[in-house]
Scaffold this motif. Structure first.
Motif, PDB file in Angstrom:
ATOM      1  N   ASP A 222       0.815  -1.205   0.000  1.00 44.03           N
ATOM      2  CA  ASP A 222       0.000   0.000   0.000  1.00 44.03           C
ATOM      3  C   ASP A 222       0.858   1.268   0.000  1.00 44.03           C
ATOM      4  O   ASP A 222       0.634   2.196   0.778  1.00 44.03           O
ATOM      5  CB  ASP A 222      -0.946   0.002   1.202  1.00 44.03           C
ATOM      6  N   GLY A 223       1.879   1.285  -0.861  1.00 39.44           N
ATOM      7  CA  GLY A 223       2.678   2.488  -1.038  1.00 39.44           C
ATOM      8  C   GLY A 223       3.730   2.739   0.000  1.00 39.44           C
ATOM      9  O   GLY A 223       4.267   3.856   0.081  1.00 39.44           O
ATOM     10  N   CYS A 224       4.083   1.741   0.814  1.00 38.80           N
ATOM     11  CA  CYS A 224       5.017   1.969   1.909  1.00 38.80           C
ATOM     12  C   CYS A 224       5.864   0.726   2.147  1.00 38.80           C
ATOM     13  O   CYS A 224       5.380  -0.404   2.037  1.00 38.80           O
ATOM     14  CB  CYS A 224       4.256   2.337   3.188  1.00 38.80           C
ATOM     15  N   ILE A 225       7.148   0.934   2.470  1.00 45.82           N
ATOM     16  CA  ILE A 225       8.069  -0.122   2.872  1.00 45.82           C
ATOM     17  C   ILE A 225       8.609   0.231   4.246  1.00 45.82           C
ATOM     18  O   ILE A 225       9.021   1.370   4.488  1.00 45.82           O
ATOM     19  CB  ILE A 225       9.217  -0.284   1.865  1.00 45.82           C
ATOM     20  N   CYS A 226       8.611  -0.753   5.150  1.00 50.29           N
ATOM     21  CA  CYS A 226       8.982  -0.505   6.546  1.00 50.29           C
ATOM     22  C   CYS A 226       9.963  -1.571   7.016  1.00 50.29           C
ATOM     23  O   CYS A 226       9.829  -2.749   6.676  1.00 50.29           O
ATOM     24  CB  CYS A 226       7.735  -0.511   7.435  1.00 50.29           C
TER      25      CYS A 226
ATOM     26  N   GLY B 165      10.277  -6.309  17.053  1.00 46.91           N
ATOM     27  CA  GLY B 165       9.089  -5.626  16.562  1.00 46.91           C
ATOM     28  C   GLY B 165       9.121  -4.122  16.650  1.00 46.91           C
ATOM     29  O   GLY B 165       8.061  -3.486  16.567  1.00 46.91           O
ATOM     30  N   GLN B 166      10.296  -3.508  16.782  1.00 49.11           N
ATOM     31  CA  GLN B 166      10.392  -2.054  16.800  1.00 49.11           C
ATOM     32  C   GLN B 166      10.550  -1.530  15.384  1.00 49.11           C
ATOM     33  O   GLN B 166      11.394  -2.016  14.625  1.00 49.11           O
ATOM     34  CB  GLN B 166      11.581  -1.604  17.653  1.00 49.11           C
ATOM     35  N   GLN B 167       9.727  -0.526  15.027  1.00 43.90           N
ATOM     36  CA  GLN B 167       9.832   0.069  13.690  1.00 43.90           C
ATOM     37  C   GLN B 167      11.085   0.930  13.626  1.00 43.90           C
ATOM     38  O   GLN B 167      11.271   1.858  14.420  1.00 43.90           O
ATOM     39  CB  GLN B 167       8.595   0.911  13.391  1.00 43.90           C
ATOM     40  N   LEU B 168      11.971   0.639  12.658  1.00 38.27           N
ATOM     41  CA  LEU B 168      13.246   1.348  12.552  1.00 38.27           C
ATOM     42  C   LEU B 168      13.179   2.483  11.545  1.00 38.27           C
ATOM     43  O   LEU B 168      13.591   3.606  11.829  1.00 38.27           O
ATOM     44  CB  LEU B 168      14.349   0.355  12.157  1.00 38.27           C
ATOM     45  N   THR B 169      12.694   2.204  10.361  1.00 39.31           N
ATOM     46  CA  THR B 169      12.597   3.241   9.331  1.00 39.31           C
ATOM     47  C   THR B 169      11.554   2.825   8.310  1.00 39.31           C
ATOM     48  O   THR B 169      11.179   1.648   8.234  1.00 39.31           O
ATOM     49  CB  THR B 169      13.958   3.456   8.639  1.00 39.31           C
ATOM     50  N   ARG B 170      11.107   3.777   7.540  1.00 38.98           N
ATOM     51  CA  ARG B 170      10.157   3.491   6.472  1.00 38.98           C
ATOM     52  C   ARG B 170      10.328   4.510   5.357  1.00 38.98           C
ATOM     53  O   ARG B 170      10.832   5.622   5.579  1.00 38.98           O
ATOM     54  CB  ARG B 170       8.725   3.525   6.990  1.00 38.98           C
ATOM     55  N   PHE B 171       9.927   4.147   4.164  1.00 42.16           N
ATOM     56  CA  PHE B 171       9.957   5.067   3.033  1.00 42.16           C
ATOM     57  C   PHE B 171       8.837   4.685   2.092  1.00 42.16           C
ATOM     58  O   PHE B 171       8.414   3.523   2.023  1.00 42.16           O
ATOM     59  CB  PHE B 171      11.311   5.069   2.328  1.00 42.16           C
TER      60      PHE B 171
END
Length: 583
Positions: free
Chosen positions: A265-269, A275-281
């Motif tokens: 859906d338009g996003c890479i994470c 389970g900690q979110q590090l970065t996304r673009f």
């Protein structure tokens, strides 16, 4: 009774009677000493009762007051026998006194004769060794509200039996036919079901982390981590849908280093192992990731660089009513032409983006390991009519790209030339589109194709000859030739799962809804038969393979290895809104 006259005491102990005397106002302890000398019952075991002299049980500091009586009767409760201490090995064993490992070994079924080296431990499926492995249940077992399946002792016995049979088959000197006795194949039985069958979100993709944890991405945006038969994390992807989940190929031991990647859906994470979110673009506006691939390449200095490649698909829809009204004057016609030109420019730009591949490079020596150190864009040859990229795959540091015109391009990075990229192969299935890719061996690639409108051959591509419009074909990437074909499904193969023993599981589309097992010996024989043919266009195609009883129609398949290193494995299948583990 005189004040100094002794009190006569009769002691009742079971069927025995004892007599003695004691001074009035003596302490309870002094009476207990006399009782011990008469009966042999130790003081700490005595319970003396006499309602005429004291209340309740006699205590050491109580005073004996017979209320004017010269004799009293006392009831004694207590055992004079001395317990004989048995040796430790002869004493009864209580489960509360054992460690979890000792309890697991003590409760193993005798017929299994399981030794420590025979233990099979599939981390996502089985409880930790020694912890509730033998629950004594029969039939299906409800582990918790999200997980149900066979009892742990039954799962363990089935896997251990497969390991013993496989070890015996490998140690005996037998011919190829006897060796292919299917002892290491799946039984096709569902051992565990993870998730809620009433959940609206479907499981689109699965990944298995190096620590054995299953990561599932759902089309409602949730990312779930499963381990030891239970849900350990439920995360939320930044956008509304997860279409791809992939393990981040890195050797870093940093706890905050990327462990897996989700896309959709338009996003890479990127996420850490806990389970900690590090970065996304995000993707280019109007597109969404169509495929992602992750691999490692040498940096030329003894270290490695991890790369993340992603392709895009067009998600922007044209409004069919945008140009519905007919222009009434010249000004309106000019506005119409300008709007149509702008719309065409946007579509051309989106078509161009769908044919490109973005590549991000990550330095494994960086402690954060979450920031790309360099980016690259792989664009198609401007002299050829290229097609949108449908699938990406890493083959030991080489990037394989499949497109909608049946083209397969392989790129590698040359570290000696400042990490420059070069295309080392270009092949094409004419009149087909690439449905999915999987690496079988070092230089062998399994490709699923589906028929589409023939757009002709590209001048730079090596033609790949096939006699069937669909199926799975094994390619030799070095020789750029088709070595064998697998065609037993009634619909396009949407998923290819290579197995540790060299076999393959293929999953057909919804019009087929089956999973088929292709034995490694049959595949090898088909490849050899094609190699021996004098006519290179004559490719050996296998048209029959056993259908697995479970899991049926699936969206993704992943191998669950034994953490102890044996060749026993399980299969995690994304079936609608649950994960089914088949052994």
């Amino acid at each position: 009774m005189m004040v100094n006259e002794d009190i006569t005491i009769t002691i009742k102990h079971g069927k025995q009677r004892y007599s003695t005397t004691i001074q009035p106002r003596s302490s309870g302890h002094s009476l207990k000493v006399q009782v011990e000398s008469l009966t042999g019952v130790p003081i700490h075991r005595q319970k003396l009762l006499c309602k005429n002299a004291w209340k309740g049980q006699l205590k050491d500091n109580d005073t004996i007051q017979p209320n004017g009586k010269s004799s009293i009767v006392i009831s004694l409760i207590g055992n004079a026998d001395v317990l004989v201490e048995k040796p430790i090995e002869e004493r009864p064993i209580f489960s509360e006194d054992l460690t979890p490992e000792e309890l697991w070994k003590a409760t193993r079924p005798q017929h299994m004769d399981t030794k420590e080296e025979d233990i099979v431990d599939i981390i996502a499926l089985q409880k930790e060794v020694g912890f509730e492995r033998d629950d004594g249940k029969a039939g299906m077992y409800q582990y918790n509200r999200l997980v149900s399946g066979l009892p742990q002792h039954q799962i363990n016995d089935m896997l251990v039996c497969r390991k013993k049979q496989s070890d015996t088959s490998n140690t005996n000197e037998v011919d190829d036919t006897a060796a292919n006795n299917k002892t290491d194949e799946l039984t096709g039985e569902v051992a565990m079901t993870m998730g809620m069958e009433l959940r609206k979100g479907y499981v689109n993709s699965l990944a298995v982390l190096p620590n054995g944890t299953i990561v599932s991405g759902l089309d409602d945006g949730h990312v779930q981590l499963w381990r030891r038969g239970e849900l350990v994390k439920d995360l939320k992807h930044p956008s509304a849908k997860v279409e791809h989940v992939l393990v981040f190929a890195s050797s870093s031991t940093n706890h905050n280093a990327p462990s897996f990647v989700t896309a959709g859906d338009g996003c890479i994470c990127m996420w850490s192992v806990d389970g900690q979110q590090l970065t996304r673009f995000g993707s280019y506006p109007g597109t969404s990731p169509s495929s992602i691939a992750i691999g490692r390449i040498s940096n030329g200095q003894g270290g490695y660089i991890t790369y993340l490649a992603c392709s895009s698909k067009i998600t922007r829809q044209i409004d069919p009513h945008k140009f519905r009204l007919v222009p009434q004057n010249e000004a309106e016609r000019q506005r119409r032409r300008a709007a149509e030109a702008q719309e065409q420019m946007i579509q051309d730009e989106l078509n161009s983006v769908s044919k490109n591949i973005r590549v991000f490079f990550y330095n494994e020596d960086d402690q954060s390991n979450s920031t790309a150190v360099r980016q690259d864009v792989i664009t198609p040859d401007s002299t050829e009519d290229s097609a949108p990229i449908t699938n990406l795959l890493d083959m030991n540091g080489r990037l394989v790209c499949g497109d909608a015109n049946g083209g397969i391009r392989i790129h590698e990075w040359v570290t000696e030339s400042n990490s420059n990229r070069r295309q080392i192969a270009h092949m094409q299935f004419r009149g087909s589109s690439i449905a999915c890719l999987a690496m079988v061996q070092e230089n062998q690639l399994a490709v699923s194709i589906q028929p589409r409108e023939d757009t002709g051959m590209l001048p730079s591509a090596t033609p790949l000859q096939t006699t069937r419009p669909r199926g799975v074909f094994i390619l030799d990437t070095k020789q750029a030739t088709v070595k064998a074909g697998l065609d037993a499904h009634k619909d396009i193969v949407q998923c290819i799962c290579p197995l540790p023993n060299g076999g393959i599981i293929t999953a057909g589309g919804r019009m087929d809804a089956t999973c088929r097992f292709w034995n490694s010996v049959d595949i090898s024989n088909a490849i050899q038969a094609t190699t021996d043919e004098s006519n290179e266009e004559e490719v050996k195609v296998l048209i029959d393979a056993p259908v697995l009883k479970e899991p049926g129609y699936v969206f993704d398949l992943k191998v669950l290895p034994d953490s102890n290193g044996s060749n026993v494995y399980g299969i995690a299948a994304a079936r609608y809104n649950v994960i089914k583990i088949v052994i």
